[in-house]
Each structure stands twice: as structure tokens, then as C-alpha cells.
Design an enzyme around this catalytic site. Structure first.
Site, PDB file in Angstrom:
ATOM      1  N   PHE A  51      32.570  53.087 -36.156  1.00 12.79           N
ATOM      2  CA  PHE A  51      33.392  53.162 -37.368  1.00 12.79           C
ATOM      3  C   PHE A  51      33.853  51.756 -37.728  1.00 12.79           C
ATOM      4  O   PHE A  51      34.502  51.075 -36.938  1.00 12.79           O
ATOM      5  CB  PHE A  51      34.591  54.102 -37.187  1.00 12.79           C
ATOM      6  CG  PHE A  51      35.147  54.523 -38.511  1.00 12.79           C
ATOM      7  CD1 PHE A  51      34.626  55.619 -39.186  1.00 12.79           C
ATOM      8  CD2 PHE A  51      36.166  53.780 -39.128  1.00 12.79           C
ATOM      9  CE1 PHE A  51      35.105  55.983 -40.439  1.00 12.79           C
ATOM     10  CE2 PHE A  51      36.652  54.143 -40.374  1.00 12.79           C
ATOM     11  CZ  PHE A  51      36.120  55.251 -41.035  1.00 12.79           C
ATOM     12  N   VAL A  52      33.476  51.313 -38.919  1.00 16.99           N
ATOM     13  CA  VAL A  52      33.801  49.946 -39.322  1.00 16.99           C
ATOM     14  C   VAL A  52      34.804  49.940 -40.477  1.00 16.99           C
ATOM     15  O   VAL A  52      34.872  50.889 -41.261  1.00 16.99           O
ATOM     16  CB  VAL A  52      32.541  49.136 -39.707  1.00 16.99           C
ATOM     17  CG1 VAL A  52      31.648  48.905 -38.505  1.00 16.99           C
ATOM     18  CG2 VAL A  52      31.762  49.796 -40.832  1.00 16.99           C
ATOM     19  N   THR A  70      26.225  62.216 -48.810  1.00 17.82           N
ATOM     20  CA  THR A  70      26.936  61.997 -50.071  1.00 17.82           C
ATOM     21  C   THR A  70      25.998  61.400 -51.112  1.00 17.82           C
ATOM     22  O   THR A  70      25.952  61.859 -52.263  1.00 17.82           O
ATOM     23  CB  THR A  70      28.142  61.048 -49.850  1.00 17.82           C
ATOM     24  OG1 THR A  70      28.926  61.560 -48.785  1.00 17.82           O
ATOM     25  CG2 THR A  70      28.973  60.896 -51.100  1.00 17.82           C
ATOM     26  N   GLU A 115      27.433  51.003 -53.497  1.00 18.48           N
ATOM     27  CA  GLU A 115      28.167  51.773 -52.482  1.00 18.48           C
ATOM     28  C   GLU A 115      28.436  50.890 -51.267  1.00 18.48           C
ATOM     29  O   GLU A 115      27.649  49.989 -50.957  1.00 18.48           O
ATOM     30  CB  GLU A 115      27.300  52.994 -52.124  1.00 18.48           C
ATOM     31  CG  GLU A 115      27.746  53.834 -50.951  1.00 18.48           C
ATOM     32  CD  GLU A 115      29.022  54.620 -51.210  1.00 18.48           C
ATOM     33  OE1 GLU A 115      30.048  53.989 -51.521  1.00 18.48           O
ATOM     34  OE2 GLU A 115      29.016  55.852 -51.049  1.00 18.48           O
ATOM     35  N   ASP A 116      29.540  51.152 -50.576  1.00 16.31           N
ATOM     36  CA  ASP A 116      29.858  50.336 -49.402  1.00 16.31           C
ATOM     37  C   ASP A 116      28.978  50.653 -48.204  1.00 16.31           C
ATOM     38  O   ASP A 116      28.390  49.775 -47.590  1.00 16.31           O
ATOM     39  CB  ASP A 116      31.352  50.481 -49.016  1.00 16.31           C
ATOM     40  CG  ASP A 116      31.801  51.937 -48.870  1.00 16.31           C
ATOM     41  OD1 ASP A 116      30.990  52.851 -49.121  1.00 16.31           O
ATOM     42  OD2 ASP A 116      32.973  52.156 -48.501  1.00 16.31           O
ATOM     43  N   ILE A 117      28.859  51.959 -47.880  1.00 14.32           N
ATOM     44  CA  ILE A 117      28.170  52.303 -46.623  1.00 14.32           C
ATOM     45  C   ILE A 117      27.457  53.642 -46.746  1.00 14.32           C
ATOM     46  O   ILE A 117      27.977  54.567 -47.369  1.00 14.32           O
ATOM     47  CB  ILE A 117      29.185  52.298 -45.444  1.00 14.32           C
ATOM     48  CG1 ILE A 117      28.498  52.548 -44.110  1.00 14.32           C
ATOM     49  CG2 ILE A 117      30.320  53.280 -45.647  1.00 14.32           C
ATOM     50  CD1 ILE A 117      29.370  52.195 -42.896  1.00 14.32           C
ATOM     51  N   ILE A 118      26.275  53.694 -46.168  1.00  6.88           N
ATOM     52  CA  ILE A 118      25.552  54.965 -46.035  1.00  6.88           C
ATOM     53  C   ILE A 118      25.636  55.343 -44.562  1.00  6.88           C
ATOM     54  O   ILE A 118      25.205  54.574 -43.696  1.00  6.88           O
ATOM     55  CB  ILE A 118      24.066  54.840 -46.448  1.00  6.88           C
ATOM     56  CG1 ILE A 118      23.911  54.287 -47.875  1.00  6.88           C
ATOM     57  CG2 ILE A 118      23.345  56.180 -46.279  1.00  6.88           C
ATOM     58  CD1 ILE A 118      24.373  55.187 -48.985  1.00  6.88           C
ATOM     59  N   ASP A 119      26.204  56.506 -44.291  1.00  6.66           N
ATOM     60  CA  ASP A 119      26.332  56.972 -42.909  1.00  6.66           C
ATOM     61  C   ASP A 119      25.278  58.059 -42.692  1.00  6.66           C
ATOM     62  O   ASP A 119      24.123  57.757 -42.422  1.00  6.66           O
ATOM     63  CB  ASP A 119      27.770  57.475 -42.704  1.00  6.66           C
ATOM     64  CG  ASP A 119      28.086  57.860 -41.275  1.00  6.66           C
ATOM     65  OD1 ASP A 119      27.168  57.886 -40.463  1.00  6.66           O
ATOM     66  OD2 ASP A 119      29.257  58.156 -40.967  1.00  6.66           O
ATOM     67  N   THR A 120      25.631  59.335 -42.883  1.00  9.31           N
ATOM     68  CA  THR A 120      24.603  60.381 -42.746  1.00  9.31           C
ATOM     69  C   THR A 120      23.650  60.385 -43.939  1.00  9.31           C
ATOM     70  O   THR A 120      22.544  60.914 -43.849  1.00  9.31           O
ATOM     71  CB  THR A 120      25.257  61.781 -42.666  1.00  9.31           C
ATOM     72  OG1 THR A 120      25.926  62.030 -43.910  1.00  9.31           O
ATOM     73  CG2 THR A 120      26.245  61.860 -41.525  1.00  9.31           C
ATOM     74  N   ARG A 161      41.813  47.819 -45.893  1.00  2.55           N
ATOM     75  CA  ARG A 161      41.112  47.345 -47.097  1.00  2.55           C
ATOM     76  C   ARG A 161      41.468  45.878 -47.351  1.00  2.55           C
ATOM     77  O   ARG A 161      40.764  45.169 -48.059  1.00  2.55           O
ATOM     78  CB  ARG A 161      41.501  48.193 -48.318  1.00  2.55           C
ATOM     79  CG  ARG A 161      41.021  49.641 -48.240  1.00  2.55           C
ATOM     80  CD  ARG A 161      41.032  50.267 -49.627  1.00  2.55           C
ATOM     81  NE  ARG A 161      41.059  51.721 -49.592  1.00  2.55           N
ATOM     82  CZ  ARG A 161      39.986  52.505 -49.520  1.00  2.55           C
ATOM     83  NH1 ARG A 161      38.793  51.972 -49.449  1.00  2.55           N
ATOM     84  NH2 ARG A 161      40.107  53.813 -49.513  1.00  2.55           N
TER      85      ARG A 161
END
Ligand code: IMP
Length: 216
Positions: A185-186, A140, A132-137, A198
Site C-alpha cells: 500500500f503506497v 475500477t 489515474e494515479d494507480i491501477i491495483d486489481t 496527500r
């Protein structure tokens, strides 16, 4: 993976101006700063691949979470396939691609994955590596793991390039983390803002101008 093994990206130790590296001219006004230069990402991916292989237990199904995870996935798999375990064996890899839609505000809080029931059943008894690219909260990923566990994989691990340090985190921490990043936000390295950026190699912080320009 122990948090001391992550790279902690702070504005003090990672603060590159847009002039320090090459960025596509069409984004020159749309970015605030370069957070992680592409070369650093590639070096980190090499190390993550080594750590993953050192802990791997046989054939692995690498699952790319589309679309944002595709660049990290491609680079990571490229390194993993050239490495061998301690006893000198290469790891048989198979590749899977999943699009995940989460409904955070939905009562059910479920995620929808693009795989059919039949395809999910193939996970039984396998060693799954989610990329996965990013874990935020973290919402998901927690929901996705809940769903995939129903299909009884032998092992189920997650490699995330980025982990956002946010007060909104649900506490979920992936097995393998590239960089812990500030709550901004990146974009870039396949991470998008409304499908833009992208085509940018470095992980960058989007500017207010960029947010406005590509808002929908
Ligand atoms: P979570 O459920 O809050 O952890 O959200 C995870 C998903 O949100 C990621 O897979 C990304 O698609 C998206 N996301 C969260 N933060 C960012 C960001 O800073 N840039 C691009 N996408 C993001």
C-alpha cells in the site's frame, strides 16, 4: 506501451531510507520507506508526456480521476501543453474532472461517475485521455472504460502513474504506465490512506504504525 518501457520498481533497485530525502516531520513514524522520490516522478512524467504527445491524434480531453490522480494530472498536463507534435503543432487540451466510486462487492459491479449524462455525452467523437494515479486489481478502470465507451469517444486511452504487480490483477494494463510497483500500500504524490498523506511529495510505503494511526 510495451512493458519494457515501464520502470520496474523492485526493492533491489529502489530502496531509499526515510533519511535519504526530506519528508514532513508529522509523518516521520508513519512510513516504511521511500519507494519513488519526487524528482524521479517528475522526470518520468516528462517522458510519459512525450510518449503521449507522439501518439496523439488532435485535440484531447484530459480526464483527471479525483482525488488521487490530481497531482499526476496537474504535472502531466503542464508538460503536455508545452510540447508539440512531429509537425510542430501544439495540442488543444480541455480538462475534465471525474470522481469515480466503484462497488466491487456489488452484484452489478458498476462504477458511479460524478458526471451527468449530458456531460458524458460530450465525449462523443473526442480523444479522451484518462489520468489515474494507480491501477491495483484493475476492476475500477475496466468498469469505467466500459461505461465511457457507451458514449462513443473517438479514442479512449489511460495513463496511470503506477501499476501494482499483484496476483489479484484482472490483467488490465493501461496504455501509458509510469512505474510498475510491488504489491504494497503506497501513499504520497496525492495518493492517500483515509485522506492522509496527500501532502507528501514522494511515493512511499506506509508503515504498520501509520496504518494503525490513521485507521478509521
Ligand atoms: P482497483 O479497482 O483495485 O484497480 O483500485 C483502484 C483504486 O484503488 C485506485 O484508484 C486507488 O484509489 C485505490 N488504491 C489501490 N491501491 C492503492 C494504494 O496502494 N494506495 C492508495 N490507493 C490505492
Amino acid at each position: 506501451m510495451n512493458p519494457s518501457q515501464w520502470i520496474d520498481v523492485t526493492p533491489e533497485n529502489f530502496n531509499y531510507s526515510l533519511d535519504h530525502f526530506v519528508i514532513p516531520s508529522h509523518y516521520s513514524k508513519d512510513l516504511e520507506s521511500i519507494l519513488i522520490p519526487h524528482g524521479v516522478i517528475m522526470d518520468r512524467v516528462e517522458k510519459l508526456a512525450k510518449i503521449i504527445v507522439a501518439q496523439s491524434v488532435g485535440p484531447m480531453v484530459c480526464c483527471c480521476i479525483l482525488k488521487g490522480g490530481h497531482q499526476f494530472f496537474a504535472d502531466l498536463v503542464n508538460v503536455i501543453k508545452k510540447l508539440t507534435t512531429k509537425d510542430g503543432k501544439s495540442i488543444p487540451l480541455s480538462l475534465e474532472f471525474i470522481r469515480v466510486k466503484s462497488y466491487h462487492n456489488d452484484e452489478s459491479g458498476e462504477v458511479k461517475v460524478s458526471l451527468t449524462e449530458e456531460e458524458c455525452k460530450e465525449f462523443e467523437g473526442k480523444n479522451i485521455l484518462i489520468v489515474e494515479d494507480i491501477i491495483d486489481t484493475g476492476k475500477t478502470m475496466v468498469k469505467l472504460l466500459e461505461k465511457l465507451r457507451q458514449y462513443k469517444p473517438h479514442t479512449l486511452k489511460v495513463a496511470a502513474l503506477l501499476l501494482k504487480k499483484t496476483v489479484n490483477s484482472n490483467g488490465y494494463v493501461p496504455d501509458f504506465v509510469g512505474f510498475a510497483i510491488p504489491d504494497a500500500f503506497v501513499v504520497g504524490y496525492a495518493l492517500d490512506y483515509n485522506e492522509y498523506f496527500r501532502d507528501l511529495d514522494h511515493v512511499c510505503v506506509i508503515s504498520e504504525h501509520g496504518k494503525h494511526k490513521y485507521a478509521i
